[in-house]
Every structure is written in structure tokens, then in C-alpha cells.
Design a protein around this motif. Sequence first.
Motif, short mmCIF file in Angstrom:
data_model
loop_
_atom_site.label_atom_id
_atom_site.label_comp_id
_atom_site.label_asym_id
_atom_site.label_seq_id
_atom_site.Cartn_x
_atom_site.Cartn_y
_atom_site.Cartn_z
N ILE A 192 0.93 -1.35 0.08
CA ILE A 192 -0.07 -0.18 0.14
C ILE A 192 1.19 0.74 0.33
O ILE A 192 0.37 2.15 -0.32
CB ILE A 192 -0.75 -0.11 1.39
N ARG A 193 1.52 1.37 0.55
CA ARG A 193 3.31 2.65 0.72
C ARG A 193 3.96 2.41 -0.93
O ARG A 193 4.83 4.19 -0.88
CB ARG A 193 4.11 2.47 1.79
N ALA A 194 3.65 1.33 -1.64
CA ALA A 194 4.09 2.30 -2.84
C ALA A 194 3.56 2.43 -3.76
O ALA A 194 2.09 2.39 -3.51
CB ALA A 194 4.91 0.32 -3.58
N SER A 195 4.17 3.46 -4.37
CA SER A 195 3.71 4.64 -5.20
C SER A 195 3.28 3.52 -6.40
O SER A 195 3.80 3.06 -6.98
CB SER A 195 4.46 5.48 -6.01
N LYS A 196 2.17 4.79 -6.69
CA LYS A 196 1.26 3.54 -8.49
C LYS A 196 2.54 4.22 -9.34
O LYS A 196 3.33 5.71 -9.24
CB LYS A 196 -0.33 4.16 -8.31
N PRO A 197 2.54 3.76 -10.81
CA PRO A 197 3.41 4.77 -11.45
C PRO A 197 3.07 5.76 -12.22
O PRO A 197 3.85 6.80 -12.82
CB PRO A 197 2.40 3.55 -13.12
N ASP A 198 1.65 6.78 -12.06
CA ASP A 198 1.59 7.68 -12.33
C ASP A 198 2.56 8.75 -11.75
O ASP A 198 3.33 9.98 -11.77
CB ASP A 198 0.23 8.64 -11.81
N VAL A 199 3.20 7.88 -10.14
CA VAL A 199 3.94 9.12 -9.77
C VAL A 199 5.04 8.49 -9.65
O VAL A 199 5.68 9.63 -9.31
CB VAL A 199 3.05 9.02 -7.67
N ALA A 200 5.34 6.91 -9.53
CA ALA A 200 7.02 6.73 -9.24
C ALA A 200 7.46 6.87 -10.35
O ALA A 200 8.66 6.91 -9.82
CB ALA A 200 6.27 4.91 -9.23
N VAL A 201 6.54 6.50 -11.53
CA VAL A 201 7.78 6.43 -13.40
C VAL A 201 8.66 8.08 -13.24
O VAL A 201 9.86 8.07 -13.79
CB VAL A 201 6.49 6.66 -14.58
N PRO A 202 7.78 9.18 -13.07
CA PRO A 202 8.57 11.08 -12.86
C PRO A 202 9.58 10.47 -11.80
O PRO A 202 10.11 10.93 -11.97
CB PRO A 202 7.68 11.55 -12.59
N MET A 203 9.48 9.85 -10.66
CA MET A 203 10.33 10.31 -9.87
C MET A 203 11.57 9.27 -9.82
O MET A 203 12.97 9.40 -10.15
CB MET A 203 9.39 9.58 -7.80
N TYR A 204 11.43 7.97 -10.19
CA TYR A 204 12.33 7.20 -10.68
C TYR A 204 13.52 7.60 -12.11
O TYR A 204 14.61 8.16 -11.98
CB TYR A 204 11.83 5.57 -11.28
N GLU A 205 12.18 7.97 -13.49
CA GLU A 205 13.42 8.93 -13.45
C GLU A 205 13.97 10.10 -13.66
O GLU A 205 15.27 10.25 -14.03
CB GLU A 205 12.40 9.54 -15.35
N LYS A 206 13.54 10.94 -12.79
CA LYS A 206 14.48 11.75 -11.89
C LYS A 206 15.31 11.83 -10.87
O LYS A 206 16.65 12.75 -11.31
CB LYS A 206 13.51 12.88 -11.24
N PHE A 207 15.69 10.27 -10.59
CA PHE A 207 16.66 9.83 -9.69
C PHE A 207 17.44 9.15 -10.86
O PHE A 207 18.74 9.59 -10.53
CB PHE A 207 16.03 8.60 -9.33
N ILE A 208 17.34 8.40 -11.68
CA ILE A 208 18.44 8.68 -12.67
C ILE A 208 19.00 9.61 -13.32
O ILE A 208 20.37 9.66 -13.29
CB ILE A 208 17.00 7.71 -13.74
N GLN A 209 17.90 10.88 -13.91
CA GLN A 209 18.54 11.61 -14.18
C GLN A 209 19.74 12.90 -13.98
O GLN A 209 20.54 12.95 -13.87
CB GLN A 209 17.70 12.50 -14.97
#
Length: 151
Positions: free
Chosen positions: A94-111
Motif C-alpha cells: 500500500i505504501r508503494a507509489s502507483k506508476p503515475d507518481v513512481a515513474v517520474p520520480m524514478y526517472e528524476k532519480f536516474i537523471q
Amino acid sequence: MRIVIQKVSKASVTVENKIVSSIGKGMLVLVGIEDADNDEDIDWLVKKMLNLRIFDDENSVMNLSVQDVEGDLIIVSQFTLQASTKKGNRPSYIRASKPDVAVPMYEKFIQKTEDTIGKKVGTGIFGAMMDVELVNDGPVTIIIDSKQKDF
């Protein structure tokens, strides 16, 4: 945001029988994102991760960072890092973000990581079933949670 860092002598990510990322010496980093995470969490974790002294110096003492040894990185999104095992035997995500939140954050982390080290990093494919292979060097495995900065 929670990350698991594994110092590796080699690692790869395969999706549908195709290798999508492969490195030699460096770090495999698993990233778990929750809705409360923000850019401050990314900045803090990237700095901490890239400066973590887990590589041996000339005296075989863990005193060098991945940047010092010019190591490579693979960064893989892994929602199961946000699992709660407090009740019962089936983890709750339940604490894990859904893709609409997680994908941009993951991409920012990579960038942010790429901008800081000045080179591309390997990645997995968000949401895909991935086979992650690694040879953990040491073994060295470090868990860092941006919500526990005072530890």
C-alpha cells in the motif's frame, strides 16, 4: 524513498530474454518509491549513494566511492522495497507509489545520478518482469531510507 545498493563485480537486467543493461564493476541499485517522496529525497539519496565509500583502496580498505573507482551503475525500480510485513504473512504494498507518481520520480532519480556522474547509467524497464543477475562483490549490500536520515 528506499534504496538497496549492492557492490557488484558484474550485473545485468534481462527483459523477455533480451539484456537491457549490463555492467562490470560498480553498483546495482534497487529503488522503492512512496507517495511521500520528493525531490529532496532524490537529491539526498543520490549524493549519499554516489559518495558511499564501499570500494577498496590500495590497502584493501573500503575507502573509495563508485565515482572514485569510475564504476558503473544499474538502477532498477522495485516497488516491493516498500512492502509492509507488519501483519500476517502476505506483504502489503500500500505504501508503494502507483506508476503515475513512481515513474517520474524514478526517472528524476536516474537523471540526477547521470547529471552528477557525467555518464549514462543502466536501468531496468519500469513495470516489466525483469531477471536481475549480479555477482555481489564482498558481499556488500547497503540499505538507505531517505525517511531515516538521522541513522
